[in-house]
Write a protein that holds these residues in place. Structure first.
Motif, PDB file in Angstrom:
ATOM      1  N   ARG A  66      90.174 -50.441  53.129  1.00  0.00           N
ATOM      2  CA  ARG A  66      89.375 -50.738  52.152  1.00  0.00           C
ATOM      3  C   ARG A  66      88.412 -51.995  52.259  1.00  0.00           C
ATOM      4  N   HIS A  67      89.425 -53.007  52.893  1.00  0.00           N
ATOM      5  CA  HIS A  67      88.746 -54.539  53.185  1.00  0.00           C
ATOM      6  C   HIS A  67      87.757 -54.353  54.327  1.00  0.00           C
ATOM      7  N   ASN A  68      87.900 -53.441  55.338  1.00  0.00           N
ATOM      8  CA  ASN A  68      87.138 -53.266  56.332  1.00  0.00           C
ATOM      9  C   ASN A  68      85.879 -52.543  55.912  1.00  0.00           C
ATOM     10  N   VAL A  69      86.006 -51.592  54.701  1.00  0.00           N
ATOM     11  CA  VAL A  69      84.715 -51.222  54.289  1.00  0.00           C
ATOM     12  C   VAL A  69      83.627 -52.357  53.724  1.00  0.00           C
ATOM     13  N   SER A 117      99.859 -56.400  63.875  1.00  0.00           N
ATOM     14  CA  SER A 117     101.014 -57.603  64.209  1.00  0.00           C
ATOM     15  C   SER A 117     100.336 -58.588  64.994  1.00  0.00           C
ATOM     16  N   TYR A 118      99.034 -58.718  64.903  1.00  0.00           N
ATOM     17  CA  TYR A 118      98.325 -59.929  65.677  1.00  0.00           C
ATOM     18  C   TYR A 118      98.372 -61.188  65.030  1.00  0.00           C
ATOM     19  N   ASN A 119      98.404 -61.227  63.821  1.00  0.00           N
ATOM     20  CA  ASN A 119      98.285 -62.519  62.700  1.00  0.00           C
ATOM     21  C   ASN A 119      98.658 -62.078  61.301  1.00  0.00           C
ATOM     22  N   ALA A 120      98.969 -63.078  60.690  1.00  0.00           N
ATOM     23  CA  ALA A 120      99.279 -62.640  59.213  1.00  0.00           C
ATOM     24  C   ALA A 120      99.080 -64.189  58.608  1.00  0.00           C
ATOM     25  N   ASN A 121      98.497 -63.715  57.191  1.00  0.00           N
ATOM     26  CA  ASN A 121      98.044 -64.960  56.106  1.00  0.00           C
ATOM     27  C   ASN A 121      98.238 -64.201  54.787  1.00  0.00           C
ATOM     28  N   PRO A 122      98.423 -65.116  53.772  1.00  0.00           N
ATOM     29  CA  PRO A 122      98.521 -64.149  52.427  1.00  0.00           C
ATOM     30  C   PRO A 122      97.483 -63.045  52.279  1.00  0.00           C
ATOM     31  N   GLU A 123      96.214 -63.373  52.365  1.00  0.00           N
ATOM     32  CA  GLU A 123      95.050 -62.644  52.096  1.00  0.00           C
ATOM     33  C   GLU A 123      95.286 -61.276  52.905  1.00  0.00           C
ATOM     34  N   SER A 124      95.470 -61.521  54.425  1.00  0.00           N
ATOM     35  CA  SER A 124      95.612 -60.184  55.391  1.00  0.00           C
ATOM     36  C   SER A 124      96.774 -59.639  54.991  1.00  0.00           C
ATOM     37  N   MET A 125      97.818 -59.920  54.584  1.00  0.00           N
ATOM     38  CA  MET A 125      98.851 -59.385  54.193  1.00  0.00           C
ATOM     39  C   MET A 125      98.735 -58.298  53.004  1.00  0.00           C
ATOM     40  N   ARG A 126      98.105 -58.942  52.061  1.00  0.00           N
ATOM     41  CA  ARG A 126      97.855 -58.109  50.886  1.00  0.00           C
ATOM     42  C   ARG A 126      96.765 -56.914  51.267  1.00  0.00           C
ATOM     43  N   ALA A 127      95.900 -57.390  52.075  1.00  0.00           N
ATOM     44  CA  ALA A 127      94.896 -56.127  52.573  1.00  0.00           C
ATOM     45  C   ALA A 127      95.594 -55.143  53.225  1.00  0.00           C
ATOM     46  N   ALA A 128      96.692 -55.630  54.251  1.00  0.00           N
ATOM     47  CA  ALA A 128      97.486 -54.744  54.780  1.00  0.00           C
ATOM     48  C   ALA A 128      98.253 -53.637  53.854  1.00  0.00           C
ATOM     49  N   LEU A 129      99.031 -54.293  52.982  1.00  0.00           N
ATOM     50  CA  LEU A 129      99.758 -53.810  52.035  1.00  0.00           C
ATOM     51  C   LEU A 129      99.232 -52.658  51.550  1.00  0.00           C
ATOM     52  N   THR A 130      97.760 -53.041  50.738  1.00  0.00           N
ATOM     53  CA  THR A 130      97.011 -52.219  50.051  1.00  0.00           C
ATOM     54  C   THR A 130      96.475 -50.911  50.956  1.00  0.00           C
ATOM     55  N   LEU A 131      96.258 -51.139  52.069  1.00  0.00           N
ATOM     56  CA  LEU A 131      96.077 -50.072  53.091  1.00  0.00           C
ATOM     57  C   LEU A 131      97.131 -49.129  53.249  1.00  0.00           C
ATOM     58  N   ALA A 167     103.980 -56.206  46.834  1.00  0.00           N
ATOM     59  CA  ALA A 167     104.479 -54.894  47.279  1.00  0.00           C
ATOM     60  C   ALA A 167     105.249 -54.125  46.168  1.00  0.00           C
ATOM     61  N   ALA A 168     105.914 -54.908  45.335  1.00  0.00           N
ATOM     62  CA  ALA A 168     106.672 -54.136  44.281  1.00  0.00           C
ATOM     63  C   ALA A 168     105.510 -53.664  43.193  1.00  0.00           C
ATOM     64  N   ALA A 169     104.444 -54.372  43.085  1.00  0.00           N
ATOM     65  CA  ALA A 169     103.608 -53.927  41.990  1.00  0.00           C
ATOM     66  C   ALA A 169     102.612 -52.702  42.470  1.00  0.00           C
ATOM     67  N   ILE A 170     102.460 -52.752  43.938  1.00  0.00           N
ATOM     68  CA  ILE A 170     101.647 -51.564  44.141  1.00  0.00           C
ATOM     69  C   ILE A 170     102.402 -50.674  44.348  1.00  0.00           C
ATOM     70  N   GLY A 171     103.601 -50.405  44.336  1.00  0.00           N
ATOM     71  CA  GLY A 171     104.657 -49.384  44.524  1.00  0.00           C
ATOM     72  C   GLY A 171     104.999 -49.090  46.001  1.00  0.00           C
ATOM     73  N   ILE A 172     105.137 -49.869  46.945  1.00  0.00           N
ATOM     74  CA  ILE A 172     105.703 -49.817  48.358  1.00  0.00           C
ATOM     75  C   ILE A 172     107.048 -49.148  48.227  1.00  0.00           C
ATOM     76  N   ASP A 173     107.492 -48.169  48.817  1.00  0.00           N
ATOM     77  CA  ASP A 173     108.537 -47.779  48.748  1.00  0.00           C
ATOM     78  C   ASP A 173     110.030 -48.518  49.327  1.00  0.00           C
ATOM     79  N   MET A 174     109.401 -49.059  50.485  1.00  0.00           N
ATOM     80  CA  MET A 174     110.822 -49.898  51.375  1.00  0.00           C
ATOM     81  C   MET A 174     110.065 -51.001  51.910  1.00  0.00           C
TER      82      MET A 174
END
Length: 241
Positions: A66-69, A117-131, A167-174
């Motif tokens: 969605r962030h890339n949209v 796995s190229y890089n990670a910061n808090p914002e890109s981490m949240r975007a990836a978890l949302t995806l 991760a817990a709030a958006i319902g990730i399983d594992m």
């Protein structure tokens, strides 16, 4: 000066408020709210790529999330601003592909692996978890494999804990984690109500790899993400093989 142009994400209330103070022209883009460049009827396909219509033109984004949209909407707005016709705008957005290890969606049977796995910061981490959440389906589980976000300084512990709560709030399983700082991520996920058997920390990549391969179902979506130094692409590669 007066001729300056400001592009603003109208869905982001804070950014929109700030933008009202700027001089010059404002050009809005959005998914949810009204704006000049609104992506309407957004759907993400099985590979997580966005399909939407923009001023009656059908656009498909060549990269997942969605962030890339939003990035595509900015590109479209700038293209039009510089006189590029709609046909070429749509074509260019569809033709764009990510470089190696940046939000690549890979298939292994019915399982899908998001290799970021190229890089990670808090914002890109949240975007990836949302995806990951957006690509989840009723048939399988959403599994996040996370490594440390490096170079965050004093705020590091808090920022890693935030990711566990998110991760817990958006319902990730594992949640499978490796690295020193992700212990904070695990602790926060448990505090936020994730089940202990679904949240695991590993001292090494090889242990993580083995455990993950052993528990992978046949319609799961797996996100692999961490800072470059964590070398988590080895985990993504192992899943494919």
């Amino acid at each position: 000066g007066e001729s300056s142009l400001t592009l603003v994400n109208v869905d982001d209330c804070v950014a929109a408020r700030e933008a009202m103070r700027t001089k010059g022209r404002l050009l809005g883009f959005s998914i949810d709210r009204e704006s000049q460049f609104r992506g309407e009827g957004l759907v993400l396909d099985r590979e997580g790529r966005g399909h939407f219509s923009l001023q009656n033109y059908d656009i498909e984004v060549g990269v997942a999330g969605r962030h890339n949209v939003y990035n595509a909407l900015v590109a479209a707005a700038l293209g039009r601003e510089f006189g590029v016709d709609w046909g070429n705008v749509c074509e260019a957005i569809s033709a764009f592909h990510p470089i190696e290890m940046r939000t690549q969606v890979l298939r292994k049977g019915e399982n899908r692996i998001i290799n970021d796995s190229y890089n990670a910061n808090p914002e890109s981490m949240r975007a990836a978890l949302t995806l990951l959440r957006d690509m989840g389906s009723a048939e399988g589980r959403m599994i996040a494999v996370l490594g440390d976000m490096l170079e965050l300084g004093n705020a590091s512990a808090d920022l890693h804990a935030d990711i566990g709560r998110f991760a817990a709030a958006i319902g990730i399983d594992m949640l499978f984690c490796t690295g020193q700082m992700t212990r904070q991520t695990i602790a926060a996920a448990l505090e936020s109500g994730m089940e202990p058997e679904n949240v695991r920390h590993f001292c090494s990549r090889s242990e993580l790899r083995e455990s993950l391969s052993g528990c992978l179902g046949n319609a799961d979506v797996v996100l692999v993400k961490g800072s470059r130094g964590m070398e988590l692409e080895q985990v993504a590669q192992a899943l494919l093989n």
